[in-house]
Design a protein around this motif. Sequence first.
Motif, PDB file in Angstrom:
ATOM      1  N   ARG A  90       0.825  -1.204   0.000  1.00 23.20           N
ATOM      2  CA  ARG A  90       0.000   0.000   0.000  1.00 23.20           C
ATOM      3  C   ARG A  90       0.868   1.266   0.000  1.00 23.20           C
ATOM      4  NH1 ARG A  90      -5.463   0.027   1.493  1.00 23.20           N
ATOM      5  NH2 ARG A  90      -6.418  -2.020   1.781  1.00 23.20           N
ATOM      6  N   GLY A  91       1.933   1.226   0.796  1.00 19.37           N
ATOM      7  CA  GLY A  91       2.834   2.377   0.835  1.00 19.37           C
ATOM      8  C   GLY A  91       3.539   2.596  -0.486  1.00 19.37           C
ATOM      9  N   ILE A  92       3.954   1.512  -1.131  1.00 19.65           N
ATOM     10  CA  ILE A  92       4.629   1.599  -2.426  1.00 19.65           C
ATOM     11  C   ILE A  92       3.685   2.173  -3.481  1.00 19.65           C
ATOM     12  CG2 ILE A  92       5.567   0.202  -4.320  1.00 19.65           C
ATOM     13  CD1 ILE A  92       6.724  -1.656  -2.083  1.00 19.65           C
ATOM     14  N   GLU A  93       2.455   1.670  -3.499  1.00 20.58           N
ATOM     15  CA  GLU A  93       1.479   2.153  -4.494  1.00 20.58           C
ATOM     16  C   GLU A  93       1.214   3.638  -4.318  1.00 20.58           C
ATOM     17  OE1 GLU A  93      -2.097   3.544  -6.147  1.00 20.58           O
ATOM     18  OE2 GLU A  93      -1.925   3.207  -3.988  1.00 20.58           O
ATOM     19  N   LYS A  94       1.036   4.079  -3.067  1.00 15.90           N
ATOM     20  CA  LYS A  94       0.770   5.501  -2.825  1.00 15.90           C
ATOM     21  C   LYS A  94       1.947   6.373  -3.242  1.00 15.90           C
ATOM     22  CE  LYS A  94      -2.696   5.164   0.848  1.00 15.90           C
ATOM     23  NZ  LYS A  94      -3.034   5.467   2.268  1.00 15.90           N
ATOM     24  N   SER A  95       3.158   5.874  -3.029  1.00 10.01           N
ATOM     25  CA  SER A  95       4.345   6.641  -3.412  1.00 10.01           C
ATOM     26  C   SER A  95       4.429   6.813  -4.920  1.00 10.01           C
ATOM     27  CB  SER A  95       5.608   5.949  -2.887  1.00 10.01           C
ATOM     28  OG  SER A  95       5.637   5.951  -1.467  1.00 10.01           O
ATOM     29  N   PHE A  96       4.117   5.749  -5.663  1.00 11.16           N
ATOM     30  CA  PHE A  96       4.134   5.856  -7.125  1.00 11.16           C
ATOM     31  C   PHE A  96       3.022   6.788  -7.608  1.00 11.16           C
ATOM     32  CE2 PHE A  96       6.793   2.017  -7.177  1.00 11.16           C
ATOM     33  CZ  PHE A  96       7.675   2.339  -8.197  1.00 11.16           C
ATOM     34  N   ALA A  97       1.848   6.683  -6.998  1.00 10.77           N
ATOM     35  CA  ALA A  97       0.736   7.556  -7.403  1.00 10.77           C
ATOM     36  C   ALA A  97       1.093   9.024  -7.165  1.00 10.77           C
ATOM     37  CB  ALA A  97      -0.527   7.182  -6.625  1.00 10.77           C
ATOM     38  N   LYS A  98       1.700   9.309  -6.036  1.00  9.19           N
ATOM     39  CA  LYS A  98       2.090  10.686  -5.722  1.00  9.19           C
ATOM     40  C   LYS A  98       3.144  11.182  -6.702  1.00  9.19           C
ATOM     41  CE  LYS A  98       3.788  13.596  -1.946  1.00  9.19           C
ATOM     42  NZ  LYS A  98       4.205  13.621  -0.513  1.00  9.19           N
ATOM     43  N   ALA A  99       4.131  10.337  -7.018  1.00 12.37           N
ATOM     44  CA  ALA A  99       5.202  10.730  -7.932  1.00 12.37           C
ATOM     45  C   ALA A  99       4.667  11.045  -9.327  1.00 12.37           C
ATOM     46  CB  ALA A  99       6.254   9.625  -8.005  1.00 12.37           C
ATOM     47  N   LEU A 100       3.603  10.357  -9.724  1.00 15.36           N
ATOM     48  CA  LEU A 100       3.017  10.566 -11.053  1.00 15.36           C
ATOM     49  C   LEU A 100       1.993  11.696 -11.068  1.00 15.36           C
ATOM     50  CD1 LEU A 100       2.478   6.823 -12.045  1.00 15.36           C
ATOM     51  CD2 LEU A 100       4.111   8.403 -13.106  1.00 15.36           C
ATOM     52  N   GLY A 101       1.648  12.232  -9.883  1.00 14.02           N
ATOM     53  CA  GLY A 101       0.648  13.292  -9.818  1.00 14.02           C
ATOM     54  C   GLY A 101      -0.770  12.773  -9.685  1.00 14.02           C
ATOM     55  N   PHE A 102      -0.923  11.478  -9.339  1.00 13.02           N
ATOM     56  CA  PHE A 102      -2.246  10.861  -9.228  1.00 13.02           C
ATOM     57  C   PHE A 102      -2.665  10.627  -7.777  1.00 13.02           C
ATOM     58  CE2 PHE A 102      -1.241   9.023 -13.588  1.00 13.02           C
ATOM     59  CZ  PHE A 102      -2.182   9.795 -14.263  1.00 13.02           C
ATOM     60  N   GLU A 103      -2.033  11.310  -6.845  1.00 16.22           N
ATOM     61  CA  GLU A 103      -2.286  11.053  -5.425  1.00 16.22           C
ATOM     62  C   GLU A 103      -3.759  11.210  -5.058  1.00 16.22           C
ATOM     63  OE1 GLU A 103      -0.295  12.323  -1.124  1.00 16.22           O
ATOM     64  OE2 GLU A 103      -0.198  13.710  -2.824  1.00 16.22           O
ATOM     65  N   GLU A 104      -4.460  12.188  -5.654  1.00 18.67           N
ATOM     66  CA  GLU A 104      -5.860  12.457  -5.319  1.00 18.67           C
ATOM     67  C   GLU A 104      -6.828  11.770  -6.270  1.00 18.67           C
ATOM     68  OE1 GLU A 104      -6.205  16.676  -5.316  1.00 18.67           O
ATOM     69  OE2 GLU A 104      -5.037  16.946  -3.477  1.00 18.67           O
ATOM     70  N   HIS A 105      -6.311  11.017  -7.233  1.00 19.57           N
ATOM     71  CA  HIS A 105      -7.164  10.397  -8.243  1.00 19.57           C
ATOM     72  C   HIS A 105      -7.688   9.035  -7.767  1.00 19.57           C
ATOM     73  CE1 HIS A 105      -6.206  12.927 -11.958  1.00 19.57           C
ATOM     74  NE2 HIS A 105      -5.593  13.522 -10.947  1.00 19.57           N
ATOM     75  N   GLU A 106      -8.814   8.622  -8.337  1.00 17.74           N
ATOM     76  CA  GLU A 106      -9.420   7.325  -8.009  1.00 17.74           C
ATOM     77  C   GLU A 106      -8.581   6.208  -8.627  1.00 17.74           C
ATOM     78  OE1 GLU A 106     -13.999   8.976  -8.274  1.00 17.74           O
ATOM     79  OE2 GLU A 106     -12.745   8.752 -10.047  1.00 17.74           O
ATOM     80  N   ARG A 107      -8.361   5.152  -7.814  1.00 13.42           N
ATOM     81  CA  ARG A 107      -7.498   4.057  -8.274  1.00 13.42           C
ATOM     82  C   ARG A 107      -8.019   2.713  -7.753  1.00 13.42           C
ATOM     83  NH1 ARG A 107      -4.187   7.591  -5.612  1.00 13.42           N
ATOM     84  NH2 ARG A 107      -3.404   6.046  -4.120  1.00 13.42           N
ATOM     85  N   ILE A 108      -7.848   1.681  -8.570  1.00  8.67           N
ATOM     86  CA  ILE A 108      -8.156   0.306  -8.162  1.00  8.67           C
ATOM     87  C   ILE A 108      -6.870  -0.499  -8.268  1.00  8.67           C
ATOM     88  CG2 ILE A 108      -9.443  -1.789  -8.727  1.00  8.67           C
ATOM     89  CD1 ILE A 108     -11.721   0.009  -9.706  1.00  8.67           C
ATOM     90  N   ILE A 109      -6.486  -1.172  -7.183  1.00  7.52           N
ATOM     91  CA  ILE A 109      -5.191  -1.837  -7.115  1.00  7.52           C
ATOM     92  C   ILE A 109      -5.380  -3.321  -6.821  1.00  7.52           C
ATOM     93  CG2 ILE A 109      -2.935  -1.879  -5.998  1.00  7.52           C
ATOM     94  CD1 ILE A 109      -5.118   1.114  -5.361  1.00  7.52           C
TER      95      ILE A 109
END
Length: 373
Positions: A90-109
């Motif tokens: 979960r921490g890894i996924e959030k870090s990648f999302a933040k780095a790509l600018g998708f931190e606030e976007h809806e995501r299914i993992i």
Amino acid sequence: MIAHKIDRKSGQNSFKALARYVAAAREDNEKLGDLWIENCELASTKDELELAIVEIENTQKHNTRVKGDRSYHLVISFAEGEVPELAAMRGIEKSFAKALGFEEHERIIGTHTNTDNYHMHVAINRIHPKTYKVHTPYMDFEALERTRLEMEVKYGLTRTNARGEVLEKTNPKARDYEANTYEVSFSTYVKDYKPELLKIRESAKTWPELHEGLAAYSLELKQRGNGLVFKELDGPRLEKASTVHRDFSKKSLEDKFGPYQAPEKDLSQAKRKDRYERRPLYDRHRESDLWEKFTDQLSKPKRKRKHSWKSFLTDYAQLNHAAIEMLKGEEAMLSLMGLGSRRQPGLLEKHFGVKLQKQKQKKQKKQNAELER
């Protein structure tokens, strides 16, 4: 670890299809591990998948100007046999999302198991759930590569290069030193000269000949515990000899030369070909004006100087474009450490040569995306 974007074929723009692919794990022998949902108001677990799909597709409908794919498919794969804990995933996924600018976007993992490499699929809605603006990551290859390196260090994962090839195991202290300074550790200095050291071992007939040959690189072999270490001839630094190559293990050397013998003469005056000293990971930077400025400022009082090459470049990067490019080069070389000698001609270019082409492609995609808005 490998992290990369999966480009979908033209016309395949359905988020529902992507989300169900993530949840179904349809490839041969694959099995769904964990599934969770981020930033959806109506759903957060696997049982609420269909609600999440409806909510995300509703968000996408609010932006009618985007004609292409409104979704981003990210895959993060781990080294063979490596399965991080769910909290780490979960921490890894959030870090990648933040780095790509998708931190606030809806995501299914979803995590997929029963394959040689445990991996995670992330289905991302490119349309922001509040502003309804489309987001296209700029130079996402750069962001993915940088975050990959950070996650490997943060979670103690197997270090790989950008192609997923496992790198040579390193002294943990040396690895941390290089990651924090972008400077060559003593461990790397010794391993850089492994071919030359093996030739010295092969040609030597006695312990004195071996000691004399090693002294040319400012090294000596000393007993430590039940084994041998390479010691800096003019300093305190040590590296376990057998980690450089198995032929430098105590048993291997004693099988050839007999019981260990310490140097019989003072080697400090031996003719040197090289010695360990501060140097950047990317050797070309050693000839740069910035490296000269860095070494010059080391003579200043402690409170007025930058103590590492990395901190010096980071500070200069605010004013100097060359420093920005050097930071990228050092970061790239750090990811390759262990794959081959740092001095190997074209090592960086060989493994990152595709980078320039990818950058051009990403730039073109960004321009196209801006036209869609």
